[in-house]
Design a protein around this motif. Structure first.
Motif, PDB file in Angstrom:
ATOM      1  N   CYS A 168       0.875  -1.242  -0.088  1.00 23.22           N
ATOM      2  CA  CYS A 168       0.073  -0.087  -0.113  1.00 23.22           C
ATOM      3  C   CYS A 168       0.801   1.376  -0.156  1.00 23.22           C
ATOM      4  CB  CYS A 168      -0.997  -0.062   0.973  1.00 23.22           C
ATOM      5  SG  CYS A 168      -2.019   1.275   1.080  1.00 23.22           S
ATOM      6  N   LEU A 169       1.978   1.363   0.893  1.00 15.84           N
ATOM      7  CA  LEU A 169       2.850   2.415   0.975  1.00 15.84           C
ATOM      8  C   LEU A 169       3.493   2.694  -0.286  1.00 15.84           C
ATOM      9  CD1 LEU A 169       4.271   1.672   4.535  1.00 15.84           C
ATOM     10  CD2 LEU A 169       3.033   3.784   3.862  1.00 15.84           C
ATOM     11  N   PHE A 170       4.027   1.688  -1.137  1.00 16.89           N
ATOM     12  CA  PHE A 170       4.427   1.724  -2.495  1.00 16.89           C
ATOM     13  C   PHE A 170       3.637   2.243  -3.326  1.00 16.89           C
ATOM     14  CE2 PHE A 170       8.719   0.671  -1.739  1.00 16.89           C
ATOM     15  CZ  PHE A 170       8.929  -0.740  -1.028  1.00 16.89           C
ATOM     16  N   GLU A 171       2.310   1.593  -3.349  1.00 19.56           N
ATOM     17  CA  GLU A 171       1.052   2.343  -4.236  1.00 19.56           C
ATOM     18  C   GLU A 171       0.948   3.631  -4.341  1.00 19.56           C
ATOM     19  OE1 GLU A 171       0.041  -0.334  -6.547  1.00 19.56           O
ATOM     20  OE2 GLU A 171      -1.423   1.035  -7.199  1.00 19.56           O
ATOM     21  N   LYS A 172       1.114   4.182  -2.961  1.00 17.75           N
ATOM     22  CA  LYS A 172       0.739   5.551  -2.718  1.00 17.75           C
ATOM     23  C   LYS A 172       1.723   6.430  -2.606  1.00 17.75           C
ATOM     24  CE  LYS A 172      -2.807   7.121  -1.727  1.00 17.75           C
ATOM     25  NZ  LYS A 172      -3.504   7.840  -2.606  1.00 17.75           N
ATOM     26  N   ASP A 173       3.193   5.874  -2.672  1.00 17.14           N
ATOM     27  CA  ASP A 173       4.333   6.526  -3.016  1.00 17.14           C
ATOM     28  C   ASP A 173       4.794   7.336  -1.756  1.00 17.14           C
ATOM     29  OD1 ASP A 173       5.514   9.322  -5.363  1.00 17.14           O
ATOM     30  OD2 ASP A 173       6.482   7.459  -4.651  1.00 17.14           O
ATOM     31  N   VAL A 174       4.529   6.706  -0.661  1.00 14.95           N
ATOM     32  CA  VAL A 174       4.780   7.291   0.675  1.00 14.95           C
ATOM     33  C   VAL A 174       6.079   6.593   1.283  1.00 14.95           C
ATOM     34  CG1 VAL A 174       3.935   7.334   2.925  1.00 14.95           C
ATOM     35  CG2 VAL A 174       2.363   7.623   1.134  1.00 14.95           C
ATOM     36  N   GLU A 189      -6.387   7.132   2.636  1.00 23.66           N
ATOM     37  CA  GLU A 189      -7.072   8.504   3.080  1.00 23.66           C
ATOM     38  C   GLU A 189      -6.010   9.651   3.441  1.00 23.66           C
ATOM     39  OE1 GLU A 189     -10.156   8.695   2.467  1.00 23.66           O
ATOM     40  OE2 GLU A 189     -11.356   7.401   3.870  1.00 23.66           O
ATOM     41  N   ALA A 190      -5.039   9.318   4.225  1.00 29.79           N
ATOM     42  CA  ALA A 190      -4.243  10.440   4.954  1.00 29.79           C
ATOM     43  C   ALA A 190      -3.287  10.842   3.473  1.00 29.79           C
ATOM     44  CB  ALA A 190      -3.480   9.760   5.879  1.00 29.79           C
ATOM     45  N   TYR A 191      -2.957  10.227   2.826  1.00 31.14           N
ATOM     46  CA  TYR A 191      -2.133  10.397   1.585  1.00 31.14           C
ATOM     47  C   TYR A 191      -3.110  10.657   0.160  1.00 31.14           C
ATOM     48  CZ  TYR A 191       1.507  10.091   4.942  1.00 31.14           C
ATOM     49  OH  TYR A 191       1.976  10.363   6.451  1.00 31.14           O
ATOM     50  N   ALA A 192      -4.197  10.930   0.450  1.00 25.66           N
ATOM     51  CA  ALA A 192      -5.136  10.936  -0.957  1.00 25.66           C
ATOM     52  C   ALA A 192      -4.544  11.395  -2.085  1.00 25.66           C
ATOM     53  CB  ALA A 192      -6.262  11.774  -0.458  1.00 25.66           C
ATOM     54  N   ASP A 193      -3.587  12.572  -1.926  1.00 29.37           N
ATOM     55  CA  ASP A 193      -3.336  13.050  -3.283  1.00 29.37           C
ATOM     56  C   ASP A 193      -2.022  12.627  -3.775  1.00 29.37           C
ATOM     57  OD1 ASP A 193      -1.985  16.099  -1.551  1.00 29.37           O
ATOM     58  OD2 ASP A 193      -1.915  14.073  -1.217  1.00 29.37           O
ATOM     59  N   ASN A 252      -1.050   6.286  -6.251  1.00 32.66           N
ATOM     60  CA  ASN A 252      -2.517   5.796  -6.901  1.00 32.66           C
ATOM     61  C   ASN A 252      -3.742   6.470  -6.173  1.00 32.66           C
ATOM     62  OD1 ASN A 252      -4.894   4.623  -7.691  1.00 32.66           O
ATOM     63  ND2 ASN A 252      -3.592   2.664  -7.563  1.00 32.66           N
ATOM     64  N   LYS A 253      -4.275   7.648  -6.688  1.00 32.85           N
ATOM     65  CA  LYS A 253      -5.322   8.418  -6.082  1.00 32.85           C
ATOM     66  C   LYS A 253      -6.509   7.576  -5.874  1.00 32.85           C
ATOM     67  CE  LYS A 253      -3.825  12.982  -7.441  1.00 32.85           C
ATOM     68  NZ  LYS A 253      -2.313  12.654  -7.837  1.00 32.85           N
ATOM     69  N   ASN A 254      -7.023   6.537  -6.839  1.00 33.86           N
ATOM     70  CA  ASN A 254      -8.288   6.009  -6.489  1.00 33.86           C
ATOM     71  C   ASN A 254      -8.004   4.601  -5.967  1.00 33.86           C
ATOM     72  OD1 ASN A 254      -9.482   7.713  -8.173  1.00 33.86           O
ATOM     73  ND2 ASN A 254      -8.630   6.914 -10.075  1.00 33.86           N
ATOM     74  N   LEU A 255      -7.075   4.415  -5.214  1.00 36.11           N
ATOM     75  CA  LEU A 255      -6.778   3.157  -4.492  1.00 36.11           C
ATOM     76  C   LEU A 255      -7.833   2.791  -3.603  1.00 36.11           C
ATOM     77  CD1 LEU A 255      -4.620   0.928  -4.259  1.00 36.11           C
ATOM     78  CD2 LEU A 255      -3.693   1.849  -2.283  1.00 36.11           C
ATOM     79  N   TYR A 256      -8.416   3.532  -2.880  1.00 38.59           N
ATOM     80  CA  TYR A 256      -9.721   3.530  -2.018  1.00 38.59           C
ATOM     81  C   TYR A 256     -10.966   4.202  -2.217  1.00 38.59           C
ATOM     82  CZ  TYR A 256     -11.710   2.717   2.615  1.00 38.59           C
ATOM     83  OH  TYR A 256     -12.623   1.941   3.532  1.00 38.59           O
ATOM     84  N   GLY A 257     -10.945   4.519  -3.751  1.00 34.70           N
ATOM     85  CA  GLY A 257     -12.221   5.045  -4.499  1.00 34.70           C
ATOM     86  C   GLY A 257     -12.197   6.518  -4.088  1.00 34.70           C
ATOM     87  N   PHE A 301      -7.886  -0.921 -10.247  1.00 36.81           N
ATOM     88  CA  PHE A 301      -7.088  -1.571  -9.112  1.00 36.81           C
ATOM     89  C   PHE A 301      -7.355  -1.000  -7.740  1.00 36.81           C
ATOM     90  CE2 PHE A 301      -3.760  -4.152  -7.163  1.00 36.81           C
ATOM     91  CZ  PHE A 301      -3.196  -3.601  -6.323  1.00 36.81           C
ATOM     92  N   SER A 302      -7.913  -1.521  -6.823  1.00 31.72           N
ATOM     93  CA  SER A 302      -8.245  -1.036  -5.466  1.00 31.72           C
ATOM     94  C   SER A 302      -7.562  -1.926  -3.998  1.00 31.72           C
ATOM     95  CB  SER A 302      -9.532  -0.775  -5.106  1.00 31.72           C
ATOM     96  OG  SER A 302     -10.236  -2.105  -5.086  1.00 31.72           O
ATOM     97  N   LEU A 303      -7.796  -0.950  -3.051  1.00 38.30           N
ATOM     98  CA  LEU A 303      -7.198  -1.724  -2.030  1.00 38.30           C
ATOM     99  C   LEU A 303      -7.751  -3.105  -1.857  1.00 38.30           C
ATOM    100  CD1 LEU A 303      -7.540   0.627   1.099  1.00 38.30           C
ATOM    101  CD2 LEU A 303      -5.416  -0.550  -0.045  1.00 38.30           C
TER     102      LEU A 303
END
Lengths: 223, 226
Positions: free
Chosen positions: A23-29, A79-83, A86-91, A166-168
């Motif tokens: 998830c962290l890699f997907e959100k680039d955090v 949610e915390a790193y929504a921007d 992957n911005k659509n990971l959790y819809g 692709f989502s969570l």
């Protein structure tokens, strides 16, 4: 260099830990992976129990907060790193989130129980020299078969579990499925179902999962 | 607007979780009891077309169809807020910390709690004897979990698990709590002061009274909730 606020505590080979890493890699955090030596009982130490009162991995920190439960941690990161990433990971909206939540729950309630038993019996058990139980393996293969039949039907109508992206919900399946598909004969249960096979090839070839697998293969970070 | 529909079984904690969430938010809906042993019944057939896993409950709001009680609960909490009674947090950190306790209920509380409800509530109704070994093991497991809960309630100091207010992290527990408090295992809660208050608070909510009313109306075998 500024300290990285996000820390994941636990070994990358743990399925629950790798769920969070993906998830962290997907959100680039950016994050620090902090090793927890479970063979030496570090997960039951007083310091660790402050972060995770049930003594399980992962534990997770983001600045001043700490969180437990890998799927909750993933929802929080999205949610915390929504921007980021992957911005659509959790819809995008409540409705879309609801579909993702539903399939996240399906993963947790229906896919996870038989698949984690099989991961233990067929992958970790042998490494720990624990004798396999044929009855248990057969019962759980039968349960997993039923679940994958439902998935195959769903994925005939939908590219991913919760829709066209692709989502969570898909991500949450990666850890257990990876061990079963790459290391056991349970691979057949996935690949002989056309839609499940197609879905598996797609989700497992994402960069985020490849990076997670790399971490699993690397030696644990030194403290 | 088409009526919202909930399909479920009144003797199932999953259905009760969804019901509690809907009543808590004063959502108007129609309840369709489903008898999973009787697949000829229309309700059951409709229901099976809604939930590919064939497990209750299922929720329908226009084109939205949802299964999995905790997913229904999360959706209801976010989608139907009442002004002044928002049971969710906007800030991701606060919502993240609150929602984590839904998963804690799912993975730590529910496993032993549901085993105990099966042994101590459902089996006697069917004239079966509880398995003392299963009860003993589940009781010990639950006691460890409840110690963590007591500590959490000390940390929030609000009387609620998720943070400083009532959230889905609390209501997700209510169905199992209701059954357990009717067994000798209520002493596990009564001997932990913060947990005891929390339990009483949840079971005294007007929304829970409505769940009990609905269950009583639909229970045709025997009264399972007093």
């Amino acid at each position: 260099m500024a300290a990285v606020p996000v820390k994941v505590h636990g070994p990358a080979f743990s399925t629950a830990v790798s769920r969070v890493l993906a998830c962290l890699f997907e959100k680039d955090v950016p994050f620090d992976l902090v090793n927890v030596n479970m063979a030496k009982g570090q997960h039951k130490s007083p310091d660790f129990l402050k972060l995770q009162p049930f003594g399980q991995v992962p534990a997770f920190q983001d600045g001043s907060i700490s969180l437990i439960e890998s799927r909750s941690i993933c929802r929080y990161i999205a949610e915390a790193y929504a921007d980021r990433g992957n911005k659509n990971l959790y819809g995008g909206d409540t409705l879309h989130k609801a579909f993702i939540d539903q399939w996240l729950e399906a993963e947790g309630q229906s896919f996870n129980p038989p698949s984690s038993v099989l991961v233990f019996q067929l992958v970790f058990g042998p490494r720990m020299k624990i004798k396999q139980d044929e009855n248990t393996i057969n019962q759980n293969k039968a349960k997993l078969t039923k679940v994958l039949d439902v998935y195959d039907k769903r994925l005939a109508d939908s590219k991913y579990l919760a829709g066209d992206e692709f989502s969570l919900a898909d991500l949450s399946h990666l850890p257990n499925a990876h061990y079963l598909v790459t290391g056991t004969d349970v691979k057949e249960l996935f690949m002989e179902r056309e839609n499940v096979g197609r879905w598996w090839e797609e989700i497992s070839s994402r960069d985020s999962w490849k990076k997670t697998v790399e971490l699993q293969k690397s030696p644990p970070p030194k403290k | 607007m088409a009526t919202r529909k909930l399909y479920g079984c009144v003797n199932s904690t999953s259905t009760l979780r969804a019901l509690a969430s809907l009543y808590e938010h004063e959502v108007e809906f129609e309840f369709f009891p489903v008898d999973l042993k009787n697949t000829e019944v229309q309700n059951t057939q409709t229901f099976l077309s809604l939930n590919p896993f064939g497990e209750e409950p299922a929720f329908q709001d226009g084109e939205l169809i949802l299964f999995e009680s905790r997913a229904i609960m999360r959706c209801v909490f976010h989608a139907y807020p009442k002004p002044g009674k928002e049971h969710v947090y906007i800030a991701p950190k606060l919502q993240g910390m609150a929602a984590a306790w839904i998963d804690v209920e799912d993975h730590h509380f529910n496993p032993p709690a549901s085993k105990l409800v099966t042994e101590l509530v459902e089996k006697p109704k069917q004239g079966l004897t509880p398995d003392e070994a299963v009860v003993g093991e589940a009781r010990s497991e639950l006691a460890v979990v409840l110690d963590v809960y007591e500590q959490r309630l000390k940390e929030t100091s609000s009387g609620f698990l998720g943070g400083d207010k009532f959230t889905s992290a609390d209501v997700t527990h209510t169905p199992n709590l209701h059954y357990l408090m009717g067994t000798p295992l209520r002493e596990l809660f009564e001997t932990r002061p913060l947990l005891n208050s929390w339990c009483k608070e949840l079971l005294a909510r007007p929304s829970w009274a409505k769940v009990v009313d609905l269950v009583n109306k639909h229970t045709w075998v025997s009264n399972i909730i007093e």
